[in-house]
Write an enzyme that holds these catalytic residues in place. Sequence first.
Site, PDB file in Angstrom:
ATOM      1  N   SER A 207       0.799  -1.232   0.000  1.00 34.95           N
ATOM      2  CA  SER A 207       0.000   0.000   0.000  1.00 34.95           C
ATOM      3  C   SER A 207       0.825   1.271   0.000  1.00 34.95           C
ATOM      4  CB  SER A 207      -0.893   0.042   1.244  1.00 34.95           C
ATOM      5  OG  SER A 207      -1.700  -1.092   1.293  1.00 34.95           O
TER       6      SER A 207
ATOM      7  N   THR B 230      -2.477   2.920   4.003  1.00 32.99           N
ATOM      8  CA  THR B 230      -1.601   4.096   4.014  1.00 32.99           C
ATOM      9  C   THR B 230      -0.945   4.287   5.374  1.00 32.99           C
ATOM     10  OG1 THR B 230      -2.945   5.237   2.405  1.00 32.99           O
ATOM     11  CG2 THR B 230      -1.702   6.642   3.902  1.00 32.99           C
TER      12      THR B 230
ATOM     13  N   THR C 111       1.605   6.972   0.565  1.00 28.12           N
ATOM     14  CA  THR C 111       0.745   5.880   0.082  1.00 28.12           C
ATOM     15  C   THR C 111       0.919   5.634  -1.416  1.00 28.12           C
ATOM     16  OG1 THR C 111      -1.561   5.100   0.081  1.00 28.12           O
ATOM     17  CG2 THR C 111      -1.208   7.385  -0.538  1.00 28.12           C
TER      18      THR C 111
ATOM     19  N   ARG D  13      -5.581   9.284 -10.896  1.00 31.14           N
ATOM     20  CA  ARG D  13      -6.301   9.557  -9.645  1.00 31.14           C
ATOM     21  C   ARG D  13      -5.317   9.923  -8.526  1.00 31.14           C
ATOM     22  NH1 ARG D  13      -6.461   7.461  -4.130  1.00 31.14           N
ATOM     23  NH2 ARG D  13      -8.560   7.705  -3.332  1.00 31.14           N
TER      24      ARG D  13
ATOM     25  N   THR E 221      -6.483   7.644   7.007  1.00 34.35           N
ATOM     26  CA  THR E 221      -6.273   6.494   6.133  1.00 34.35           C
ATOM     27  C   THR E 221      -7.643   6.043   5.652  1.00 34.35           C
ATOM     28  OG1 THR E 221      -5.408   4.234   6.015  1.00 34.35           O
ATOM     29  CG2 THR E 221      -6.301   4.922   8.122  1.00 34.35           C
ATOM     30  N   GLY E 222      -7.668   5.343   4.529  1.00 33.08           N
ATOM     31  CA  GLY E 222      -8.950   4.867   4.011  1.00 33.08           C
ATOM     32  C   GLY E 222      -9.335   5.563   2.729  1.00 33.08           C
TER      33      GLY E 222
HETATM   34  C1  SD4 Z   1      -6.128   7.113  -0.785  1.00 31.59           C
HETATM   35  N1  SD4 Z   1      -6.229   7.425   1.578  1.00 31.59           N
HETATM   36  O1  SD4 Z   1      -5.386   7.152  -1.755  1.00 31.59           O
HETATM   37  C2  SD4 Z   1      -5.548   6.714   0.543  1.00 31.59           C
HETATM   38  C3  SD4 Z   1      -5.633   5.222   0.653  1.00 31.59           C
HETATM   39  C4  SD4 Z   1      -5.456   4.736   2.039  1.00 31.59           C
HETATM   40  O2  SD4 Z   1      -5.254   3.088   3.550  1.00 31.59           O
HETATM   41  O3  SD4 Z   1      -5.447   5.436   2.985  1.00 31.59           O
HETATM   42  N2  SD4 Z   1      -5.346   3.517   2.288  1.00 31.59           N
HETATM   43  O4  SD4 Z   1      -7.335   7.333  -0.847  1.00 31.59           O
END
Ligand code: SD4
Length: 319
Positions: A78, A181, A199, A209, A232-233
């Site tokens: 990741s 991330t 990330t 993106r 994160t997310g």
């Molecule tokens: C994203 N926030 O590119 C990041 C991905 C992420 O845990 O946090 N993954 O949207």
Amino acid sequence: MKRRNFIKAGAVGLASPILLAGKKKMKVNKNNPIIVSTWLHGIPANEASIKVLKKNGSALDAVEAGVRVTEADAENQSVGLGGRPDSEGNVTLDACIMDSDGNAGSVAFLQNIKHPISVARKVMEKTDHVMLAGKGALKFALENGFKKENLLTEQSRKEWLEWKKDNTIKDSWGPNDDHDTITSLAQDNDGNLSGACTTSGLAYKLHGRVGDSPIIGAGMYVDNEVGAAGATGMGELVMKTCGSFLVVELMRQGYSAMEACNEAVDRIIKQEGGKTKLQVGYIALGKDGSIGYSSIQKGFQYALYKNGVNKLFDVKSLL
Ligand code: SD4
């Protein structure tokens, strides 16, 4: 509104308890370094940060050293080397860093550089800009001594080829459970705060993106008077609510680090109509050394170094 009424309304606003609470001076945690990072890989990242802080290093050096461990870990799919590619097979990286003086640097859509966090720091320290993206970010990195490398490991390439067989962007692009991330927040012996976030973004995202992680105030934010926060997310949900800035700003208004994280997650849930299958997690570190964390779904974890102990914790989700 007539001018007089407008002035009256303004005066009422200024006297509101919320704003007065914001002026409260916060107790500063000193000589007791703290690091909080997202997910299991926060543990080895914290270890690297601790080494810096134990030598009386700055929070900024600590967070950079910490997340570089994750970026260099080819097993971690990741972040950095070994990150899952976009839908076209390119590993594209996002990162940002912010120090206790409010300086910030970031890179977005950067390819072929293993340590985007260090490029972000160079942007912060060597230019008058905050953010560089794509080819320009790569050019800047190469001019500043970074080496071009292939970041797509055999494992990530194999999984991408598998994904390509029976997925189209339309039916499968979106969240998966494997995105982790790293955001890391630290407080040094002087009580100063800094943060870093890095990330490879969502796996198999559309080419081009960019997520929340390189965006100051979305993926991460530091205000040395109040606290720091990181996310994160699913980045789109974080960006649409200015997530990390929101957490810090709520802390400024008197919310505890924990209340602020919960409120920011709740804001997303409300915006999504009360339910969502997507995940977002926040961590926060207050100037007083307090910790906050919250997530939409189960499964979020954070690694905390405090009082000499580096330990992983599960977060109770709001949904
Ligand atoms: C994203 N926030 O590119 C990041 C991905 C992420 O845990 O946090 N993954 O949207």
